[in-house]
Design an enzyme around this catalytic site. Structure first.
Site, PDB file in Angstrom:
ATOM      1  N   ARG A   5       0.859  -1.194   0.000  1.00  0.00           N
ATOM      2  CA  ARG A   5       0.000   0.000   0.000  1.00  0.00           C
ATOM      3  C   ARG A   5       0.895   1.244   0.000  1.00  0.00           C
ATOM      4  O   ARG A   5       1.844   1.335   0.780  1.00  0.00           O
ATOM      5  CB  ARG A   5      -0.886  -0.018   1.244  1.00  0.00           C
ATOM      6  CG  ARG A   5      -1.973   1.012   1.236  1.00  0.00           C
ATOM      7  CD  ARG A   5      -2.799   0.908   2.505  1.00  0.00           C
ATOM      8  NE  ARG A   5      -3.613  -0.284   2.556  1.00  0.00           N
ATOM      9  CZ  ARG A   5      -4.086  -0.810   3.695  1.00  0.00           C
ATOM     10  NH1 ARG A   5      -3.793  -0.255   4.848  1.00  0.00           N
ATOM     11  NH2 ARG A   5      -4.843  -1.890   3.667  1.00  0.00           N
ATOM     12  N   ARG A  10      -1.986   6.502   9.563  1.00  0.00           N
ATOM     13  CA  ARG A  10      -1.943   6.006   8.181  1.00  0.00           C
ATOM     14  C   ARG A  10      -2.154   7.147   7.188  1.00  0.00           C
ATOM     15  O   ARG A  10      -2.171   8.315   7.565  1.00  0.00           O
ATOM     16  CB  ARG A  10      -3.025   4.937   8.034  1.00  0.00           C
ATOM     17  CG  ARG A  10      -2.838   3.823   9.088  1.00  0.00           C
ATOM     18  CD  ARG A  10      -3.091   2.506   8.495  1.00  0.00           C
ATOM     19  NE  ARG A  10      -2.918   1.423   9.423  1.00  0.00           N
ATOM     20  CZ  ARG A  10      -3.598   0.283   9.320  1.00  0.00           C
ATOM     21  NH1 ARG A  10      -4.521   0.138   8.381  1.00  0.00           N
ATOM     22  NH2 ARG A  10      -3.358  -0.706  10.152  1.00  0.00           N
ATOM     23  N   LYS A  29      -6.348   6.772  12.125  1.00  0.00           N
ATOM     24  CA  LYS A  29      -6.714   7.305  10.813  1.00  0.00           C
ATOM     25  C   LYS A  29      -7.198   8.750  10.916  1.00  0.00           C
ATOM     26  O   LYS A  29      -7.968   9.080  11.817  1.00  0.00           O
ATOM     27  CB  LYS A  29      -7.822   6.445  10.193  1.00  0.00           C
ATOM     28  CG  LYS A  29      -7.383   4.998   9.954  1.00  0.00           C
ATOM     29  CD  LYS A  29      -8.487   4.164   9.350  1.00  0.00           C
ATOM     30  CE  LYS A  29      -7.991   2.787   8.995  1.00  0.00           C
ATOM     31  NZ  LYS A  29      -9.043   1.925   8.434  1.00  0.00           N
ATOM     32  N   CYS A  33     -14.764  -3.595  -0.451  1.00  0.00           N
ATOM     33  CA  CYS A  33     -13.348  -3.811  -0.138  1.00  0.00           C
ATOM     34  C   CYS A  33     -12.809  -4.946  -1.010  1.00  0.00           C
ATOM     35  O   CYS A  33     -13.541  -5.557  -1.771  1.00  0.00           O
ATOM     36  CB  CYS A  33     -13.180  -4.152   1.337  1.00  0.00           C
ATOM     37  SG  CYS A  33     -13.704  -5.840   1.702  1.00  0.00           S
ATOM     38  N   CYS A  80      -7.230 -10.970   0.570  1.00  0.00           N
ATOM     39  CA  CYS A  80      -7.233 -10.529   1.966  1.00  0.00           C
ATOM     40  C   CYS A  80      -7.364 -11.728   2.900  1.00  0.00           C
ATOM     41  O   CYS A  80      -8.309 -12.512   2.808  1.00  0.00           O
ATOM     42  CB  CYS A  80      -8.370  -9.551   2.229  1.00  0.00           C
ATOM     43  SG  CYS A  80      -8.389  -9.071   3.964  1.00  0.00           S
ATOM     44  N   CYS A  93     -15.399  -8.785   5.638  1.00  0.00           N
ATOM     45  CA  CYS A  93     -15.316  -9.130   7.060  1.00  0.00           C
ATOM     46  C   CYS A  93     -15.704  -7.891   7.853  1.00  0.00           C
ATOM     47  O   CYS A  93     -15.832  -6.798   7.283  1.00  0.00           O
ATOM     48  CB  CYS A  93     -13.911  -9.615   7.418  1.00  0.00           C
ATOM     49  SG  CYS A  93     -12.749  -8.291   7.761  1.00  0.00           S
TER      50      CYS A  93
HETATM   51  S1  SF4 Z   1      -9.957  -6.755   6.211  1.00  0.00           S
HETATM   52 FE1  SF4 Z   1     -12.074  -7.281   5.890  1.00  0.00          FE
HETATM   53  S2  SF4 Z   1     -12.984  -5.365   5.261  1.00  0.00           S
HETATM   54 FE2  SF4 Z   1     -10.791  -5.131   4.969  1.00  0.00          FE
HETATM   55  S3  SF4 Z   1     -10.353  -5.798   2.897  1.00  0.00           S
HETATM   56 FE3  SF4 Z   1     -10.137  -7.603   4.156  1.00  0.00          FE
HETATM   57  S4  SF4 Z   1     -12.149  -8.530   4.060  1.00  0.00           S
HETATM   58 FE4  SF4 Z   1     -12.399  -6.446   3.397  1.00  0.00          FE
END
Ligand code: SF4
Length: 1463
Positions: free
Chosen positions: A959, A1028, A1095, A1315, A1321, A1360
């Site tokens: 990132r 961040r 943040k 997301c 992820c 999530c």
């Molecule tokens: S941590 Fe959870 S909310 Fe963030 S990108 Fe991964 S799945 Fe999506």
């Protein structure tokens, strides 16, 4: 000094070697041959008959060493053993192919990083220069193969002597740019050199019918390739002659392609009459740029003929042929690949068109002996005169090549006429070897007796001298065989002592003795035979062949036995063991054979060659053999390794793993070895016996003592052994299991802790006590790392066996009694734990403590149940009354990791060098987050890889830190290239206004970070427990005030950056980013950094596109009354999105408005809030560590007062402000002055090319001409900003061309975001980015049906509850719970001013539509003027409003008739 010229390639190469190297070693050939380089006159030349050792000895001090090889076959066996010590050193090996046959030289190809081939003398000179510079710069071995020439009229243009060393030593002139290319900034784009830096790095010179290939973008070997390319450009600049790795000659659409490795010139003139034939000549053999090579094989090609200048190759397929086969395997239609040989050039005529025509006529897929050019005139060394069954000659030919006439295959079929069928039995052969070795011992004794007799030695002075030398060198194959040739003519049998020696004379030479066992030979070796061989300690080599294809392994019990033979031999002790597969690693086979032969004792080599396809009607094809071998090796079924116990005596590691995966048995063996090593470390008095002893008795004593000590170690423990097995997805069960293990140890138990699936089911019955700890996944399923065990248990139950009688067990399960709120789903609660407990009993195991259940809903979470269960375990094991003297080891938390990391260093640098795994150490995985890097793996293929015995397909997310989301077109282009070359070709615009790359493999990490920094961006603190990326509203780019806001956001981001130099050391080799000086002192953070992420967002009313209230700290811009300048900010604090499902201690929260501050005060306030959180945040529980919880725990007023105290001033009253939306405004907008902006809709921020939507290409093309900036929005879209008026037509044209101007989407789609979630992820529980567009397709239709197509409804989805896409402020949101199942939330404020609330605890896609349809219909019919959907769902009675984070759970589940109990 002027340029010189040489008349032979060897003189030219030798001259460069002498001028460039600290040390030149000339490898002496066997007598009577002479070295080709004898005429080289330089003080630094050293002649050696053991050149490998000479190079290794001098390696530490030499800047560059060069080895000159005249006869590769003589040098090869010794050299191979030294290559591992040399391959990462500055060593050049020039191999002269004296006999025109590349076969011996090519054997080195698989051992060193770089292999160059020169077909002409001039090329040999130029590549000698290139090789020297490349090796010195890269510190890697380079092999350069060339043909010696003997033509007096030869004229090679040489570089002046005084230019050689400066060239070799000069700093890199062509640094690898961010696109991985050595860029020709110094004028290489010209016709002199023929290399043009065109758009794609290729230049097609059609006028000459030639296309030169300058590789671009090769993913494999790309770093080595980049290095080669850079040095080749340096060489080009010096010699003004192009050095191309591959050269194509011929038309643009040939149907036949000749791939040439050899001297023969097949030029345009030769090919022109044939019209559809092209030729690729290869000069860079390693790294072979396969992807680029593939790209350069025209799609029109349907036949490829690989022609190599080799008389024969040990295996049926040559490595180059296999490279080409695998390169084209996925091409449709797949070209036929045919192998052939290429004769040496013997006359000036060379290869003619007619020669090629004849070849083409013969070249059909099953062609045998395809040959082009003259015949090899060299006498071939006679192979071992044995009739070996068909394909297995692959291995015996290698033996023949390595050991030549020293090779003795003791059970070769040619002995049958003398000894009968029994001759091929390995057992028979072993007896023969023992007899032969005894006879050689007898010869040694006879020679010693002769030499001790002065009378006789004085009578035979020459013979005595030779025999003395022989006694000293009898075990050195090269020397003893050379001496043998001199001794034999002097021997006579006319004297009694000499007569005895004479009768034994055939044992003077040092033979390489091999016994072969395989299914295809007459007899395989039985287990007793193996035991006999090993136990005898005889110095003989056993080659055991396995021909069972991997895919048929289940049906062949023999294969298993073969594999076990390796383990058996290793367990025995002093046996060299190797497992090899010729079609996986030819180089490893050579190495294993040479090491086995050198080992003084029995050697067992297990060799894989999958050929036995029972139903096949014809021999297995190359691809089939390759695939079976690859499967077997990659799955760990046939690991490649070498075990050399003699290394232990030298203090070296005896085990070398040459493939990536090993299975449990081998791991267990190595574990046991580690136990022994541990014992030696713990008991130094044993060391001399264990490590230093050589005698047989001492070795026996060593084994015994080690075993006794190990047993004593175990017996010294008080309690019985306890095995703790866990199955865990999220880490909770693992943590608990490890805690149980640690507490068991303090009670004196011998405890081991591991996952269910890492422990063989068959061994469960052998364990007296096992405690199982399992969590619950998905719909009551076992976690991933326990599923195989559950399957095995179910299979055993279905057979009705009581296979676990004798096992005593207890189970603790973790679950959430509210996770599945519907009564019919209640049985999912803790189902794995309950099932396991019942099923183990069914299999005859005895429960030693009752099932324990931990419930997330209890006051203490699962601890409540655990605290009851654990005492039962201690009681059952009789250690409940043990007095605990040691403190229980503290669990390692992120706080420990941070403080131990030495300001964010950890062992990341070391981990990056570890090529044995694609992952980093788990603790480093926590630290890399602070550097903007998350370790992930491809979850789509996680299971499949697991089944194949492979580690997950690790890839990293990177990132970028880019405050306010603003970048230049040049930076956009750099990001685009990095994604293409280092990532998965796509990149993501994130909800935090930055770029994210996914799928970056470990070895690409550092180059990626460096490329990002070269683009004047960085990744520092993009993740981790620090501040961040600072967000800043994008849309108000139209106003002056926005410029001031952006400056504030950027400055604030930099002020709050960590100050450690770790980032610069690890990723940038200590170079500073844009001149910022950084120190290892963290004035803001201290060594622990923050308790959790932090943040900040800066918003500009009326747009709340940053969702300012969702951030820990928010700054709401307050402008002067003319809206020209920024006066200051209203400050908010305490926002945050992350939640843990069903954990009511966690909740989303919106920031509270604290008051107004000026711009200068705003910096101080940000720092004061940050340090207040640093000192007061919860460091015990990460789930409760965000600022929002700190504020609620301290109380808003107390927290605010503390911030004011630290700041030294008080907040002023908040100034009025109004927000009206948090979505983006798409299309064209006029900015201030001459500037215009266009907002592009990028669905969920994924920048990629899709069929019909070449967005990535389009944006790249725009970036090439755009003169303004790019601005990323927090809704994951993109503003092409600051477009001057006169540029609008051009931008419009590109937008249209790439369909980027398409904004014909529903209001719902334009207001949505998701997301990343699957597949990258690691926290995703359900799909998000890949599923939301599909869901919107359906919901959109409902909206259209009710006339709401253009109505904006903010819909968000995350995989999530972490909430990366800020779902808890959306009007309608879905948060992943398990695959295909989501929590549904309703009632959020349209512009992020109000949290939503759980409406349904679990809904599927189908249920979502069923719920939304009537709701949307009602909204269309009943909404008030301007009423937003979120507001409507509250007014219409679907859901209660959420007034604060702490009340988020209150009245969840819907209101009134829509209510479903979620409690
Ligand atoms: S941590 Fe959870 S909310 Fe963030 S990108 Fe991964 S799945 Fe999506």
């Amino acid at each position: 000094m002027s340029a010189t010229s040489s008349t032979s390639s060897q003189a030219a190469v030798g001259r460069i070697a002498a001028l460039a190297s600290t040390l030149v070693v000339d490898a002496l050939p066997r007598l009577p041959l002479k070295t080709l380089f004898a005429s080289i006159n330089a003080a630094r030349i050293r002649c050696s008959s053991d050149p490998g050792s000479t190079l290794v000895r001098n390696n530490a001090n030499a800047e560059l060493q060069t080895l000159l090889v005249s006869t590769p076959r003589d040098v090869l066996p010794d050299l191979i053993t030294h290559i591992p010590a040399l391959q990462h050193s500055s060593v050049v090996i020039h191999v002269a192919v004296t006999n025109d046959d590349l076969v011996d030289a090519l054997a080195l190809r698989l051992h060193v990083p770089f292999v160059l081939y020169s077909s002409t003398s001039q090329q040999a000179h130029d590549q000698a220069l290139l090789a020297s510079r490349l090796s010195r710069l890269e510190k890697k071995a380079v092999v350069h193969i060339f043909h010696p020439t003997f033509d007096e009229n030869e004229h090679i243009i040489e570089i002046e002597a005084d230019k050689v060393l400066p060239f070799i030593r000069a700093e890199q002139h062509h640094p690898i740019t961010s696109n991985g290319h050595a860029n020709g900034t110094n004028g290489h784009a010209n016709s002199v050199n023929g290399l043009t830096n065109g758009v794609n790095g290729h230049h097609l010179d059609m006028a000459h019918g030639l296309a030169s290939l300058a590789p671009a973008n090769p993913k494999d070997n790309h770093l080595l390739f980049d290095a080669y390319e850079s040095v080749s450009l340096d060489t080009l600049a010096l010699v003004r002659r192009a050095l191309r790795p591959i050269t194509y000659t011929g038309p643009s659409n040939p149907s036949t392609l000749l791939v040439i490795l050899g001297q023969a010139v097949i030029d345009g003139k030769c090919l022109a009459p044939l019209q559809d034939v092209g030729a690729l000549s290869i000069t860079l053999l390693s790294p072979l740029a396969i992807p680029k090579l593939l790209a350069r094989i025209p799609l029109s090609v349907n036949r490829i003929i690989v022609l190599e200048q080799i008389s024969s190759w040990p295996t049926k397929y040559t490595p180059l042929f296999l490279d080409i086969v695998s390169a084209v395997q996925h091409r449709e239609p797949r070209p036929n690949v045919i192998s052939g040989s290429l004769g040496p050039v013997v006359d000036a005529k060379g290869i003619t068109t007619t020669d090629v025509q004849k070849l083409l006529l013969k070249a059909v897929p099953q062609s045998k002996s395809l040959h082009l050019g003259s015949s090899f005139s060299i006498p071939q060394r006679a192979p071992a005169t044995v009739e070996i069954p068909s394909h297995e000659t692959a291995y015996t030919k290698i033996l023949s090549m390595l050991f030549g006439d020293r090779l003795v295959i003791e059970n070769a079929p040619d002995r049958i006429p003398v000894y009968g069928e029994i001759a091929t039995r390995p057992e028979f052969a072993l007896s023969r070897v023992q007899v032969e070795l005894e006879e050689r011992d007898e010869l040694v004794r006879a020679v010693q007796a002769f030499l001790q007799d002065e009378k006789r030695t004085s009578s035979y002075p020459d013979l005595s001298s030779l025999l003395t030398k022989w006694i000293l060198a009898k075990d050195d194959s090269t020397q003893s065989n050379s001496l043998t040739e001199q001794i034999l003519p002097l021997l006579s049998d006319d004297e009694s002592t000499l007569h005895h020696i004479h009768t034994l004379r055939r044992h003077f030479s040092h033979s390489s003795r091999w016994i072969i066992g395989s299914d295809a030979w007459s007899y395989d070796l039985g287990a007793s035979g193996l035991h006999h061989l090993i136990a005898s300690g005889t110095n003989v080599n056993l080659l055991l062949l396995d021909t069972t294809p991997y895919t048929l392994r289940e049906s062949s019990p023999n294969a298993r036995n073969k594999k076990d033979a390796g383990l058996y031999a290793m367990n025995h002790g002093d046996v060299f063991v190797a497992s090899v597969a010729v079609y996986s690693s030819y180089g490893q086979v050579l190495q294993a054979f040479v090491e086995a032969e050198k080992f003084n004792g029995p050697s067992v080599i297990l060799a894989y060659l999958p050929y036995e396809f029972p139903l096949a009607t014809e021999p297995a094809g190359a691809l089939q053999v390759l695939k079976e071998t690859k499967l077997a090796v990659d799955a760990g079924y046939w690991p490649l390794y070498r075990w050399d116990p003699s290394k232990e005596r030298l203090g070296q590691e005896p085990f070398s793993l040459d493939s990536e995966v090993i299975k449990a048995e081998l791991e267990a063996f190595l574990d046991r070895q580690n136990h022994l090593s541990q014992l030696v470390r713990n008991a130094p008095e044993m060391a001399s016996e264990v490590v230093g002893s050589l005698g047989q008795n001492l070795k026996e004593a060593r084994r015994k003592k080690a075993q006794e000590s190990y047993a004593a170690l175990l017996n010294s423990l008080d309690g019985p052994p306890l095995h703790v097995l866990y199955a865990s997805d999220g880490g909770a069960a693992e943590k608990l299991a490890k805690r149980l293990g640690a507490r068991g140890k303090t009670r004196g138990l011998a405890v081991r802790v591991q996952t269910f699936d890492s422990f063989p089911f068959a061994d469960l019955a052998n364990e007296p006590y096992i405690a199982f700890v399992t969590s619950t996944a998905g719909q009551g399923e076992p976690p991933q790392n326990g599923r195989d065990t559950f399957k095995a248990i179910n299979a055993a139950i279905s057979k009705g066996d009581k296979v676990l009688t004798g096992l005593k067990y207890s189970v603790f399960g973790l679950g959430d009694s509210h996770y599945w709120p519907r009564p019919e789903d209640k049985h999912y609660y803790n189902r794995p734990g309950k099932d396991l407990d019942a099923k183990l009993a069914l299999l005859g195991a005895e429960r030693f403590a009752d099932l324990g259940l931990g419930d997330d809903q209890e006051a203490d979470g699962p601890q409540t149940g655990y605290k009851t269960w654990e005492p039962l375990v201690w009681k059952a094991l009789g250690v409940d009354n043990v007095e605990i003297l040691e403190a229980e080891p503290e669990a390692i938390t992120n706080e420990h990791i941070k403080i131990a990391s030495n300001f964010l260093r950890g062992t990341i640098a070391e981990g990056l060098l570890d090529t044995s795994t694609g992952a980093l150490a788990p603790t480093d995985g926590q630290i890399t987050k602070f550097h903007g890097i998350y370790e992930q793996d491809d979850r789509d293929i996680r299971e499949e890889r697991k089944e194949q015995g492979l580690e997950p397909a690790y890839g990293f997310m990177i990132r970028v830190r880019m405050p306010g989301g603003v970048c230049t077109p040049a930076q956009w282009l750099a990001i685009d290239r990095i994604a293409e070359e280092r990532g998965n070709s796509t990149f993501k615009l994130t909800t935090r206004q930055t770029f994210q790359f996914h799928g970056v493999i470990k070895r690409h990490l550092k180059p990626s970070i460096q490329a990002i920094n070269r683009a004047l961006l960085d990744t520092i603190a993009a993740c981790g427990d620090v501040n961040r990326n600072v967000l800043c509203s994008s849309m108000p780019a139209l106003k002056n005030v926005h410029t001031e806001m952006y400056t504030f956001a950027k400055t604030l981001s930099e002020r709050l950056m960590p100050r450690t130099t770790a980032y610069h050391e690890i990723w940038l080799d200590k170079k500073m980013v844009a001149g910022d000086a950084v120190k290892d002192f963290e004035p803001m953070y201290g060594p622990y950094y923050l308790p959790r992420k932090f943040k900040i967002a800066v918003a500009c009313p009326p747009h709340n596109d940053v969702d300012v209230f969702a951030n820990d700290v928010g700054f709401i811009a307050i402008a002067d009354k003319d809206e020209q300048h920024l006066l200051g900010f209203n400050v908010t604090a305490g926002g945050g999105m992350g939640v843990t499902h069903s954990n009511k201690k966690t909740y989303p929260r919106l920031g509270d408005v604290f008051g107004f501050v000026t711009v200068e005060q705003a910096y101080i306030i940000a720092e004061s809030i940050l340090t207040t959180q640093r000192d007061n945040g919860n460091r015990q529980d990460r789930k409760n560590a965000r600022l929002k919880y700190t504020i609620d725990r301290m109380g808003l007023d107390v927290f605010k007062a503390e911030v004011e105290r630290r700041a030294g001033f008080k907040f002023q009253s908040a100034r009025p402000f109004t927000f009206d939306s948090n979505v983006d405004y798409f299309g064209w907008h006029k900015g201030t002055g001459d500037k215009h902006h266009f907002t592009v809709f990028i669905e969920n921020g994924r920048v990629q090319d899709e069929p019909g939507k070449d967005f990535k290409t389009g944006l790249r093309e725009i970036a090439k001409v755009h003169k303004g900036t790019f601005r990323l929005t927090c809704n994951q879209h993109l503003i092409i900003a600051d477009i001057p008026e006169k540029e609008i037509p051009r931008i419009k044209e590109l937008l249209k061309k790439y369909k980027l101007d398409n904004l014909d989407f529903s209001g719902l789609r334009l207001s949505s975001s998701a997301c990343v979630a699957f597949p990258t992820c690691g926290l995703a529980m359900a799909e998000s980015e890949r599923y939301l567009p599909v869901l919107i397709d359906k919901v959109e239709r409902i909206c259209e049906e009710y006339g709401l197509r253009n109505d904006s409804i903010v819909m968000r989805m995350t995989g999530c509850p972490n909430g990366c896409a800020r779902p808890y402020v959306a009007e309608v949101a879905f948060v992943g719970k398990s695959p295909g199942v989501y929590v549904m939330l309703l009632g959020g404020g349209y512009y992020g001013q109000r949290l939503n609330k759980i409406y349904r605890e679990s809904v599927t896609g189908h249920e979502i539509l069923e719920i939304l349809r009537p709701m949307i219909k009602r909204y269309a019919l009943e909404r008030l003027e301007g009423e937003r959907f979120g507001d409507f769902t509250i007014r219409a009675g679907y859901i209660a409003p959420t007034t604060s984070g702490k009340e988020w759970y209150d009245r969840a589940g819907g209101e009134g008739e829509y209510h479903i109990d979620t409690a």
